[in-house]
Design a protein around this motif. Structure first.
Motif, PDB file in Angstrom:
ATOM      1  N   LEU A  48       5.119  60.563  23.743  1.00  0.00           N
ATOM      2  CA  LEU A  48       5.162  61.557  22.669  1.00  0.00           C
ATOM      3  C   LEU A  48       3.899  62.418  22.671  1.00  0.00           C
ATOM      4  O   LEU A  48       3.965  63.624  22.419  1.00  0.00           O
ATOM      5  N   GLU A  52       3.737  66.391  22.858  1.00  0.00           N
ATOM      6  CA  GLU A  52       3.032  67.167  21.835  1.00  0.00           C
ATOM      7  C   GLU A  52       2.007  68.102  22.471  1.00  0.00           C
ATOM      8  O   GLU A  52       1.838  69.252  22.033  1.00  0.00           O
ATOM      9  N   LEU A 463      11.033  67.222  21.223  1.00  0.00           N
ATOM     10  CA  LEU A 463      10.707  66.798  19.868  1.00  0.00           C
ATOM     11  C   LEU A 463      11.522  67.601  18.861  1.00  0.00           C
ATOM     12  O   LEU A 463      11.656  68.824  18.992  1.00  0.00           O
TER      13      LEU A 463
END
Length: 653
Positions: A48, A52, A463
């Motif tokens: 993640l 990001e 995401l």
């Protein structure tokens, strides 16, 4: 004649915070910003983080050093984990991070061996990043998004903690080791006793604790809910760095004479005895002698909480020429490739294997529920940091936390055994001796990142985008939970679930399934309309995994109302636009029933102006006054739907 200003004596914590402060004042409870020198990510959370970084358009890491480790998801039962390993490797090349591939070891042990430096700050997307406080660092766990921002060169924001000074005197007796020191702290202070505090160790007893002994204590400070654990950088740290062929990285860092603390504690090491944390909380600590004689199924040596060479050598010397009890699974998890090579080179690995040990690959493994699950309703003695229900992979587990000495003694007898009762001489090991160092397996940042193509397997998903917080919120309490709910209960780990770490829609299907298997389905029905969760004290203790905030937000949770929160999870809720509220009157928790409809009006005005917030219960007609601990920065973040939205807006300006 010039008047000289006398400087106030400072402790180690104050020196570390003061040398990295970029905003705010060092007054307990006030929000501050800190410059971050190093970051640590691991594969369960790092995927993640890389997504990001990509979403924020990072070109190159702006820290002094950032490292990505693959240590959690090592089981390759299908293509998902190896696909993600390739993704992480290529993302590290793209963004300029060091990469530690599968088999190199547990992030905290390897980072200490290869990269830890006294006087530096370290932020990691793993709650046990605090282990590096063992060598005079300010090391803290945080959610992945906060770490991603640090990699981008942004400061890390937190509320300034108070400092608990723990004076150590005396010397540990035979058969008592560093694990018993932190278990004694947990016995005294339980799992909430460190909340809002840095725990700093000092005193004459320190000279008898090696850097790796201190790692054990610093690592499990997280189980007290602390912000960080800090040790001085003294001769023990210099010895460790010399051993690692990095003595040039040593910088002394010790408290000034006369330095003071906000709170005081003292431990006479010479008076400690073997301790054990019973199922299913690290704070449920009793002397081993009180539960001796209970049959065990498993004795497990290793993990980030006991990663040093001595933690394996002492058990090896204990079992030399003997066999563990035939009913016991004696599991050995070397924590780094370096430790494994030294165990083999010094002959201790043969002692362990000859006694019946099962050797597993270097990594987190059973600590995070990736293999080595115990049999149903059977006692497992482990040197790991946590024993939350089901974390081992067995729902009806009985995991106890103890020292390597206690675990090994019990493996030899087949029952929980105080190692002092074995009748053998204590096999002391000098872990300051020089040993083999080989870091060729760890890859430095790529020289030409512009040539890198990030490899994304089919398990990597984009995401999700989240909208801002509505001004009025009316929704059902789809779940009401009690005290000390852990992130393992909110979003479990394990071999079935963690491979979906980069697929938020899929991993959300496992939200709270150990508490209420129907919750994900019920929450999806309110995904667009919004729902709430009500919790007790210390909501969100344990792991830093931001999935425990991200998955509920994906399912439509817009607010959590609890009596109190664990620091990292509270920050993660803010980061993803979930409003963390507290009961102003804790007894109001008792009045709310699961499925009650709560209405909260004028939220944005109240948050921005500091006006009162209230929740009205449609069933009872009662109104509950609520409060929060958000800074002005966090209010803006939550109203915009999370930190990523705020950063995108800032970068576009």
């Amino acid at each position: 004649m010039t008047k000289q200003t006398r400087t106030q004596p400072r402790n180690v914590t104050q020196k570390l915070f003061g040398s990295h402060l970029v905003s705010g004042e060092m007054k307990a409870g006030q929000e501050i910003g800190l410059k971050i020198d190093q970051t640590l990510t691991q594969d369960a959370t790092g995927t993640l983080v890389m997504l990001e970084l990509e979403a924020m358009g990072l070109d190159r890491a702006r820290t002094e050093l950032s490292a990505q480790y693959v240590d959690h998801n090592l089981l390759q039962t299908d293509s998902r984990n190896p696909d993600d390993h390739l993704f992480l490797r290529s993302a590290c090349e793209k963004f300029g991070l060091w990469f530690s591939p599968p088999g190199s070891g547990v992030s905290h042990a390897v980072h200490m061996e290869r990269f830890g430096k006294p006087g530096k700050t370290l932020l990691g997307s793993d709650s046990h990043t605090c282990a590096a406080g063992s060598m005079g660092m300010l090391a803290m766990g945080a959610g992945g998004l906060a770490v991603a921002l640090a990699i981008c060169g942004e400061p890390f924001h937190l509320n300034m903690p108070s400092v608990m000074g723990v004076k150590l005197t005396g010397k540990l007796p035979d058969w008592v080791s560093a694990k018993d020191v932190i278990l004694e702290m947990l016995r005294r202070h339980d799992v909430k006793g460190g909340a809002g505090k840095v725990i700093e160790y000092y005193g004459p007893g320190l000279k008898h604790l090696s850097a790796m002994d201190r790692h054990v204590i610093a690592n499990m400070g997280q189980e007290m809910g602390h912000t960080a654990t800090v040790f001085p950088a003294d001769e023990a740290v210099r010895t460790f760095l010399r051993q690692q062929e990095r003595e040039g990285d040593f910088e002394p860092l010790e408290a000034d004479a006369g330095a003071s603390y906000d709170e005081y504690e003292e431990i006479d090491l010479g008076k400690l005895e073997p301790l054990i944390a019973l199922p299913s909380s690290p704070g449920k600590v009793v002397p081993v002698r009180e539960v001796a004689g209970e049959p065990i199924y498993q004795a497990y040596i290793g993990s980030s909480a006991n990663p040093g060479l001595r933690d394996f050598v002492v058990p090896a010397m204990m079992v030399r020429g003997q066999q563990v009890q035939e009913r016991v699974s004696f599991d050995i998890n070397p924590t780094s490739r370096q430790v494994l090579e030294n165990l083999a080179g010094l002959g201790y690995l043969t002692d362990l294997l000859g006694a019946g040990a099962r050797l597993h690959q270097t990594g987190c493994n059973g600590c995070i529920g990736m293999g080595q699950a115990p049999a149903t309703d059977q006692i497992s003695l482990r040197t790991v940091p946590r024993n939350f229900v089901g974390r081992s992979g067995t729902p009806e587990d009985k995991v106890c936390l103890c020292s390597p000495e206690t675990a090994t003694a019990s493996a030899l007898t087949g029952v929980i055994t105080d190692p002092r009762d074995l009748g053998m001489d204590y096999p002391a090991f000098d872990d300051s001796q020089a040993y083999h160092v080989d870091d060729r397996n760890i890859r430095p940042p790529a020289r030409h990142p512009e040539l890198t193509v990030v490899e994304k397997g089919p398990n990597i998903s984009t995401l999700p985008d989240f909208g801002g917080l509505p001004d009025s919120l009316e929704g059902p309490v789809l779940l009401k939970v009690g005290d000390n709910i852990s992130t393992d209960e909110i979003l479990p780990a394990g071999s079935e679930i963690l491979p979906y770490r980069s697929n938020i829609p899929k991993i959300s299907e496992f939200t709270y399934i150990r508490v209420d298997p129907s919750y994900p389905r019920r929450a999806m029905d309110y995904q667009d309309r919004g729902s709430l969760i009500v919790g007790g004290d210390n909501y969100g203790q344990g792991s830093s995994r931001e999935h425990a905030a991200l998955a509920p937000r994906y399912l439509g949770v817009r607010a959590v109302i609890a009596k109190s929160y664990s620091r990292i999870h509270w920050q993660n809720l803010c980061n993803f636009g979930v409003l963390p509220l507290r009961f102003e009157v804790p007894e109001d928790y008792d009045d709310i029933e699961q499925s009650d409809i709560l209405a909260l009006d004028d939220l944005s005005t109240a948050l921005e102006t500091g006006n009162a917030i209230a929740a009205k219960n449609q069933r009872s007609g009662r109104t509950y006054p609520l409060t929060h601990d958000l800074s002005g920065r966090q209010v803006r973040m939550v109203l915009k739907g999370g930190l990523l939205n705020m950063m995108r807006e800032s970068l576009a300006a």
